[in-house]
Design a protein around this motif. Structure first.
Motif, PDB file in Angstrom:
ATOM      1  N   GLN A  61       0.293  -1.351  -0.234  1.00 49.25           N
ATOM      2  CA  GLN A  61       0.131  -0.004  -0.234  1.00 49.25           C
ATOM      3  C   GLN A  61       0.965   1.008   0.132  1.00 49.25           C
ATOM      4  OE1 GLN A  61      -2.578  -1.162   2.988  1.00 49.25           O
ATOM      5  NE2 GLN A  61      -4.087  -1.473   1.739  1.00 49.25           N
ATOM      6  N   LEU A  62       2.176   1.027   0.530  1.00 41.90           N
ATOM      7  CA  LEU A  62       2.667   2.538   0.655  1.00 41.90           C
ATOM      8  C   LEU A  62       3.468   2.443  -0.330  1.00 41.90           C
ATOM      9  CD1 LEU A  62       4.660   1.813   3.957  1.00 41.90           C
ATOM     10  CD2 LEU A  62       3.073   3.729   3.329  1.00 41.90           C
ATOM     11  N   ALA A  63       3.917   2.284  -1.511  1.00 38.67           N
ATOM     12  CA  ALA A  63       4.843   1.513  -2.277  1.00 38.67           C
ATOM     13  C   ALA A  63       3.497   1.890  -3.820  1.00 38.67           C
ATOM     14  CB  ALA A  63       5.127   0.300  -3.015  1.00 38.67           C
ATOM     15  N   LYS A  64       2.599   1.834  -3.572  1.00 39.48           N
ATOM     16  CA  LYS A  64       1.320   1.934  -4.646  1.00 39.48           C
ATOM     17  C   LYS A  64       1.153   3.714  -4.605  1.00 39.48           C
ATOM     18  CE  LYS A  64      -1.958  -0.788  -6.035  1.00 39.48           C
ATOM     19  NZ  LYS A  64      -1.748  -1.357  -7.181  1.00 39.48           N
ATOM     20  N   GLY A  65       0.428   4.049  -2.965  1.00 40.78           N
ATOM     21  CA  GLY A  65       0.875   4.842  -2.848  1.00 40.78           C
ATOM     22  C   GLY A  65       1.457   6.476  -3.893  1.00 40.78           C
ATOM     23  N   LEU A  66       2.827   5.850  -3.543  1.00 38.42           N
ATOM     24  CA  LEU A  66       3.855   6.371  -4.330  1.00 38.42           C
ATOM     25  C   LEU A  66       4.374   6.271  -5.234  1.00 38.42           C
ATOM     26  CD1 LEU A  66       6.420   5.832  -1.402  1.00 38.42           C
ATOM     27  CD2 LEU A  66       5.521   8.468  -1.767  1.00 38.42           C
ATOM     28  N   GLY A  67       3.324   6.010  -6.307  1.00 35.86           N
ATOM     29  CA  GLY A  67       3.660   5.170  -7.281  1.00 35.86           C
ATOM     30  C   GLY A  67       3.727   4.841  -8.028  1.00 35.86           C
ATOM     31  N   ILE A  68       4.447   3.469  -7.075  1.00 39.87           N
ATOM     32  CA  ILE A  68       5.483   2.859  -7.680  1.00 39.87           C
ATOM     33  C   ILE A  68       4.636   1.631  -7.967  1.00 39.87           C
ATOM     34  CG2 ILE A  68       7.677   1.037  -6.869  1.00 39.87           C
ATOM     35  CD1 ILE A  68       8.148   2.958  -5.268  1.00 39.87           C
ATOM     36  N   THR A  69       4.853   0.681  -8.999  1.00 39.85           N
ATOM     37  CA  THR A  69       4.542  -0.411  -9.538  1.00 39.85           C
ATOM     38  C   THR A  69       4.543  -1.836  -9.410  1.00 39.85           C
ATOM     39  OG1 THR A  69       4.400   0.488 -11.720  1.00 39.85           O
ATOM     40  CG2 THR A  69       3.647  -2.145 -11.422  1.00 39.85           C
ATOM     41  N   THR A  70       3.362  -2.533  -8.647  1.00 37.43           N
ATOM     42  CA  THR A  70       3.931  -3.618  -7.027  1.00 37.43           C
ATOM     43  C   THR A  70       3.519  -4.636  -7.733  1.00 37.43           C
ATOM     44  OG1 THR A  70       2.093  -2.910  -6.575  1.00 37.43           O
ATOM     45  CG2 THR A  70       4.186  -1.927  -5.298  1.00 37.43           C
ATOM     46  N   PHE A  71       4.138  -5.845  -7.068  1.00 41.74           N
ATOM     47  CA  PHE A  71       3.391  -6.989  -7.306  1.00 41.74           C
ATOM     48  C   PHE A  71       2.955  -7.534  -6.340  1.00 41.74           C
ATOM     49  CE2 PHE A  71       3.202 -11.728  -7.660  1.00 41.74           C
ATOM     50  CZ  PHE A  71       1.730 -12.158  -8.372  1.00 41.74           C
ATOM     51  N   THR A 130      -1.223   4.378 -10.255  1.00 40.87           N
ATOM     52  CA  THR A 130      -1.543   5.488 -10.578  1.00 40.87           C
ATOM     53  C   THR A 130      -2.165   6.379  -9.804  1.00 40.87           C
ATOM     54  OG1 THR A 130      -3.912   4.699 -10.760  1.00 40.87           O
ATOM     55  CG2 THR A 130      -2.396   4.986 -13.027  1.00 40.87           C
ATOM     56  N   ASN A 131      -2.204   5.874  -8.690  1.00 41.38           N
ATOM     57  CA  ASN A 131      -2.795   6.970  -7.327  1.00 41.38           C
ATOM     58  C   ASN A 131      -1.355   6.886  -6.605  1.00 41.38           C
ATOM     59  OD1 ASN A 131      -3.692   8.037  -5.108  1.00 41.38           O
ATOM     60  ND2 ASN A 131      -5.451   6.729  -5.183  1.00 41.38           N
ATOM     61  N   THR A 132      -0.865   8.644  -6.852  1.00 43.03           N
ATOM     62  CA  THR A 132       0.451   9.130  -5.549  1.00 43.03           C
ATOM     63  C   THR A 132      -0.068  10.267  -4.631  1.00 43.03           C
ATOM     64  OG1 THR A 132       0.121  10.730  -7.254  1.00 43.03           O
ATOM     65  CG2 THR A 132       1.176   8.788  -7.664  1.00 43.03           C
ATOM     66  N   ILE A 133      -1.237   9.443  -3.770  1.00 40.76           N
ATOM     67  CA  ILE A 133      -2.012  10.011  -2.245  1.00 40.76           C
ATOM     68  C   ILE A 133      -0.805  10.357  -1.733  1.00 40.76           C
ATOM     69  CG2 ILE A 133      -2.840   8.566  -1.280  1.00 40.76           C
ATOM     70  CD1 ILE A 133      -4.528  11.923  -1.564  1.00 40.76           C
ATOM     71  N   LEU A 134       0.503   9.874  -1.774  1.00 38.91           N
ATOM     72  CA  LEU A 134       1.140   9.786   0.143  1.00 38.91           C
ATOM     73  C   LEU A 134       2.307  10.550  -0.503  1.00 38.91           C
ATOM     74  CD1 LEU A 134       1.629   5.855   1.038  1.00 38.91           C
ATOM     75  CD2 LEU A 134      -0.225   8.116   2.268  1.00 38.91           C
ATOM     76  N   LYS A 135       2.298  10.948  -2.141  1.00 37.81           N
ATOM     77  CA  LYS A 135       3.482  12.158  -2.250  1.00 37.81           C
ATOM     78  C   LYS A 135       3.292  12.917  -1.585  1.00 37.81           C
ATOM     79  CE  LYS A 135       4.877  10.494  -6.634  1.00 37.81           C
ATOM     80  NZ  LYS A 135       4.968  10.135  -8.340  1.00 37.81           N
ATOM     81  N   GLU A 136       2.566  13.865  -1.463  1.00 32.66           N
ATOM     82  CA  GLU A 136       2.303  15.296  -0.736  1.00 32.66           C
ATOM     83  C   GLU A 136       2.723  15.432   0.075  1.00 32.66           C
ATOM     84  OE1 GLU A 136       2.725  19.379  -0.164  1.00 32.66           O
ATOM     85  OE2 GLU A 136       2.467  18.165  -2.145  1.00 32.66           O
ATOM     86  N   PRO A 137       2.319  13.983   1.074  1.00 33.51           N
ATOM     87  CA  PRO A 137       2.473  13.596   2.548  1.00 33.51           C
ATOM     88  C   PRO A 137       3.722  13.352   3.073  1.00 33.51           C
ATOM     89  CG  PRO A 137       0.454  12.605   2.704  1.00 33.51           C
ATOM     90  CD  PRO A 137       1.294  13.555   0.612  1.00 33.51           C
ATOM     91  N   CYS A 138       3.933  13.350   2.751  1.00 33.90           N
ATOM     92  CA  CYS A 138       6.065  12.138   2.892  1.00 33.90           C
ATOM     93  C   CYS A 138       7.266  12.362   2.197  1.00 33.90           C
ATOM     94  CB  CYS A 138       5.406  10.062   2.934  1.00 33.90           C
ATOM     95  SG  CYS A 138       3.816  10.224   3.265  1.00 33.90           S
ATOM     96  N   CYS A 139       7.128  13.080   1.358  1.00 31.34           N
ATOM     97  CA  CYS A 139       8.354  13.161  -0.095  1.00 31.34           C
ATOM     98  C   CYS A 139       8.274  14.639  -0.012  1.00 31.34           C
ATOM     99  CB  CYS A 139       7.827  12.720  -1.457  1.00 31.34           C
ATOM    100  SG  CYS A 139       7.365  10.832  -1.410  1.00 31.34           S
TER     101      CYS A 139
END
Length: 303
Positions: free
Chosen positions: A6-16, A248-257
């Motif tokens: 979930q953290l990776a997806k929230g940063l826009g990283i493709t995951t499996f 496609t979801n980068t919701i964590l970039k703004e609060p975290c990066c």
């Protein structure tokens, strides 16, 4: 684990993520080298590489405690290297040239694999060596032992990126090669990557990265799950499910990066991007890393 997915997806990283394979992986960090959580994660390191290789891809595997200064793929794909380009697997030098990791001293936290019949057979064998990982508490030792057999019996070609070359430093250099680390911090040399290996636990890795000027995670997100970060936004959290594919979801970039490094001095005797003269010592030797005025000096560091 699901929390990391979930953290990776929230940063826009493709995951499996596959619950059958990874569902029982611990979400907590290892407290020390070789503990129960550490060994469980060593199995995950085997599974993820094998899965990607089954799809026919070359693989660059790296632990999360690595920063890039330059794209290392440019090195591995550089045909002008001549004979150095003709290897099946490249490993970072662990730095610990002990009998336990002999004869290669390969660091299993950073390596590049060319997908071919030899490497596919090798990683099939590593996958079946689970008993060796359990008995040694080490993915690294099991991998090297299996690699010894495959180089001798099947012609697997392995290249260790020497600890004496500039390109791929790690914890060995951080703790033992002070002049080399000074040259990196003063930007007199630029390796491809830096690996914070040889470090007791995750907490110390974070502290060391902070004072090296290589930490970009805001405090509000440190050691937090996506659910804890997005506690007031359940709809955003729902978008970070375990479905695989391109994020496609980068919701964590703004609060975290952070766009700039978050620098904090912790220890005056460890490499730092500034002179940490008022910080305490961590090692018994109490040997200060930067002498007063040394960091600002334009002198060329010899190493």
């Amino acid at each position: 684990d699901l929390e990391t997915t979930q953290l990776a997806k929230g940063l826009g990283i493709t995951t499996f993520y596959d619950e059958m394979i990874f569902g029982k992986m611990p979400s907590g960090a290892a407290k020390r080298y070789g503990d129960k959580n550490f060994v469980a994660m060593m199995f995950a390191k085997v599974y993820c590489v094998h899965l990607v290789m089954m799809l026919g891809y070359d693989v660059l595997f790296q632990d999360v405690d690595i920063v890039w200064y330059k794209n290392p793929l440019n090195y591995f794909n550089d045909e002008s290297l001549g004979s150095d380009h003709d290897f099946d697997i490249y490993f970072q030098d662990d730095g610990a040239h002990s009998v336990r990791y002999a004869p290669y001293s390969a660091n299993s936290g950073f390596y590049f694999v060319r997908n071919n019949k030899r490497t596919m057979h090798f990683f099939n064998s590593v996958l079946k060596a689970g008993d060796l990982i359990f008995s040694t508490d080490s993915h690294q030792q099991a991998l090297i032992a299996t690699m010894n057999e495959h180089t001798s019996l099947y012609g697997l070609k392995v290249k260790i990126l020497s600890r004496d070359m500039v390109g791929f430093p790690g914890g060995y250099h951080f703790h033992r090669k002070r002049d080399f680390m000074k040259a990196i911090l003063k930007k007199q040399v630029q390796p491809f990557i830096f690996h914070m290996s040889w470090t007791h636990n995750k907490d110390n890795k974070l502290l060391f990265f902070q004072q090296m000027g290589e930490w970009y995670v805001k405090d509000v997100c440190v050691q937090k799950t996506a659910a804890e970060i997005l506690v007031d936004d359940s709809s955003a959290l729902a978008g970070l499910d375990a479905k695989n594919g391109k994020a496609t979801n980068t919701i964590l970039k703004e609060p975290c990066c952070s766009a700039t490094p978050i620098v904090t001095c912790h220890y005056r005797d460890k490499p730092s991007i500034e002179e940490c003269t008022n910080a305490p010592f961590i090692d018994k030797a109490k040997r200060i890393f930067w002498q007063p005025g040394e960091f600002a000096s334009t002198d060329i560091i010899q190493f």
